[in-house]
Design an enzyme around this catalytic site. Structure first.
Site: not given
Length: 441
Positions: A57, A123, A202-203, A205, A211
């Site tokens: 990162y 990773h 990324s729970p 998304g 939204g």
């Protein structure tokens, strides 16, 4: 904040963790340092004790940021970081050799301002290094007290079993959400059986399930430049809810950037071949869109040898098999490759490698003096590496930058990766194009 134990490892973490990647890498320009530090410390004050980073990162800068932010509370938090890429740069490919892991640990300890790492992930699985060798060096590092637990990321069930037999795995980190539930098939049952914790990334998304990104989010077109690698990445989510056909307006941009950064141009009158490997609907959809725009011939590559049913758990074995087992069977016969001046080559992710059928196709014909544009679907870190392999297989061709539809058009949007001496010089021109296409998306 409630706490949980990761599997049978005894490692206690907060139910919610903070992934720190986006503060300096991956999702647009880096945050101001002091703002980022304050955010991390505020998360701790709210009860978060689980913080995630990686050498990739940045590279490196995110680890330094996390280390500085958490130094005052080091004994009260769990820090997870990762190893596995050459020089910490995903585009250079994998490197989980034992000597590299030892070097990465020492550097990470310094950047994190600590004398131990709570959770050290591989990773991505390195197909060139047996996972048993990786687990062995991890075992020694645990014995030395430099790391306390270790984990894997995006690994298949069989790899997890092999690693766990040598040194118990504390956790697996893989993508998991309401719209990406692949781990439920073969991975989660193995984790439950072996007593390994599961850390979903990324729970939400990547923001879509909140939204917050909708049809009015046309501003979610980001231009990122990396002066260290002369790379431009364009990330756009504008057409996520509007269908595949909205890629039309982005294709001129792909061609513009690639031609500008490589000194070559695909002109409208150019005879074009669009060829793609038929494993996913995403690859087919992107290929069809490109074909409808540039014309020419569209040819699908099928396989004489079918893909394994359990793709995730056998990808390492498959990648090492003799390529003759994956000879391409073209949907339409190519009488002569000489008739084409430009070739688009599309393929899905195959670990960090170019899929063997694509390798066979590129070796089967002479692409000398032709312009090649590779495109990749369902890719993350593997795109740059696979594009480089195309260049290696076609040394006498002009291989343009390439682009990847990351995770599928309907999920993440398009990441366009362009490398070249003039990449940074076209920044203003790209911005102009972005403004022009917004009204058409």
């Amino acid at each position: 904040m409630k706490k949980r134990i990761l599997g049978k490892s005894g490692l206690e973490v907060s139910e919610l963790g903070l992934g720190c990647m986006g503060l300096s890498f991956g999702y647009g320009p880096a945050s101001d340092k002091q703002t980022a530090i304050q955010l991390i410390r505020s998360a701790f004050e709210m009860g978060v004790t689980f913080f995630d980073t990686a050498e990739a990162y940045g590279p490196f800068v995110n680890e330094s940021l996390v280390g500085e932010a958490l130094k005052p509370v080091r004994g009260q938090v769990v820090i997870a970081t990762k190893f596995g890429f050459k020089e910490g740069k995903p585009d250079l490919g994998m490197d989980s050799r034992p000597e590299t892991i030892k070097t990465v640990v020492e550097a990470a300890l310094q950047r994190l301002r600590t004398d131990y790492i709570d959770l050290f992930y591989q990773h991505r699985v390195d197909q060139a290094v047996p996972i048993e060798d990786v687990a062995g060096v991890i075992q020694r590092l645990i014995g030395e007290g430099k790391i306390r637990h270790w984990g894997l990321s995006e690994a298949g069930a069989e790899t997890i079993r092999k690693a766990h037999r040598v040194q118990p795995v504390a956790a697996l980190q893989s993508e998991y959400s309401l719209w990406w539930r692949e781990p439920e098939g073969t991975v989660l049952p193995v984790l439950e059986e072996l007593g390994i914790g599961f850390v979903p990334f990324s729970p939400l998304g990547k923001g879509y399930l909140t939204g917050a990104i909708n049809e009015n989010s046309l501003g979610a077109i980001l231009l990122i430049t990396n002066p260290d690698s002369n790379m431009i990445i364009i990330k756009t989510h504008a057409f996520v809810q509007r269908g595949f056909h909205k890629l039309y307006c982005l294709l001129p941009l792909f061609l513009l950037i690639s031609s500008c950064s490589n000194g070559q141009e695909i002109k409208p009158e150019t005879k074009v071949l669009v060829v793609y490997l038929s494993r996913t609907n995403n690859t087919k959809a992107v290929a069809e869109i490109i074909h409808s725009y540039v014309g020419g011939d569209l040819i699908e590559i099928n396989l004489k040898t079918p893909y394994p049913k359990d793709y995730k758990t056998t990808v390492n074995q498959v990648a090492k098999e003799n390529e003759t087992g994956f000879l391409p069977a073209l949907s339409t016969r190519i009488d002569s490759i000489e008739q084409y001046e430009a070739v688009f080559v599309g393929f899905p992710t195959w670990g960090m490698q170019l899929p063997p059928p694509i390798k066979s196709f590129l070796k089967q014909y002479d692409f000398s003096r032709k312009t090649i544009m590779p495109f990749n679907t369902n890719a993350g870190f593997g795109a740059g590496s696979s594009f480089q392999q195309v260049r290696s297989l076609c040394p006498n061709s002009e291989v343009l930058g390439g682009f990847t539809v990351n995770g599928g058009i309907e999920r993440d949007g398009v990441y366009l990766v362009v490398k070249g001496q003039r990449a940074l010089a076209i920044k203003a021109e790209v911005r102009n194009w972005l403004q022009r296409i917004k009204s058409r998306v």
